[in-house]
Write an enzyme that holds these catalytic residues in place. Structure first.
Site: not given
Length: 151
Positions: A12, A14-15, A37, A70-72
């Site tokens: 994404d 970001h991960h 995710d 990060l949350a998903g």
């Protein structure tokens, strides 16, 4: 580097750092399965949303807990496919990472993950930029872009 292992990536933007993605792609080419995710906030505007008893803040497409973790993800799988293709230079590998590779990993023998006579007829049609133009589930059109004339 173990050829028996399929590597799941949340791409994404970001991960994972692009350098990590490039390294994994070189080590596990043809064995990468993309996942989004995505959480329930996918497609919603920036704001605060519940997630399993916690509150998640989505800002600029990034979902984080109050402490910054990060949350998903708030990124759809098709965007992950486009990002993978851009980073690797291979649209073919990007598409396989959400079709043939996961179907093989899950031992799906009913035609999912590939186009074949007698298969399930679950198909996502994309354009040259890997933008979704139509989705067909079980042979029935579930989504078609407005410009696409469908019988």
């Amino acid at each position: 580097a173990d050829p028996r292992v399929v590597v799941g990536l949340i791409l994404d933007q970001h991960h994972l750092d692009p350098i990590v993605v490039a390294l994994v792609e070189r080590a596990a080419r043809g064995r990468i399965s993309l996942v989004s995710d995505a959480i329930a906030a996918l497609g919603l505007p920036d704001g605060n949303y519940p997630l399993g008893g916690s509150e998640v803040t989505v800002r600029d497409g990034v979902a984080r807990l109050r402490d910054g973790t990060l949350a998903g993800s708030a990124t759809a799988l098709d965007a992950c496919v486009r990002a993978f293709a851009a980073l690797t230079g291979s649209a073919e590998e990007a598409v396989a990472s959400v079709t043939a590779v996961p179907a093989q990993l899950l031992s799906l023998a009913d035609g999912r993950g590939r186009l074949e006579v007698g298969g399930r007829a679950d198909v996502v049609l994309v354009d040259a930029e890997l933008e979704v133009q139509a989705t067909i589930v079980g042979g029935e059109v579930a989504f078609a872009a407005e410009w696409l004339e469908w019988p």
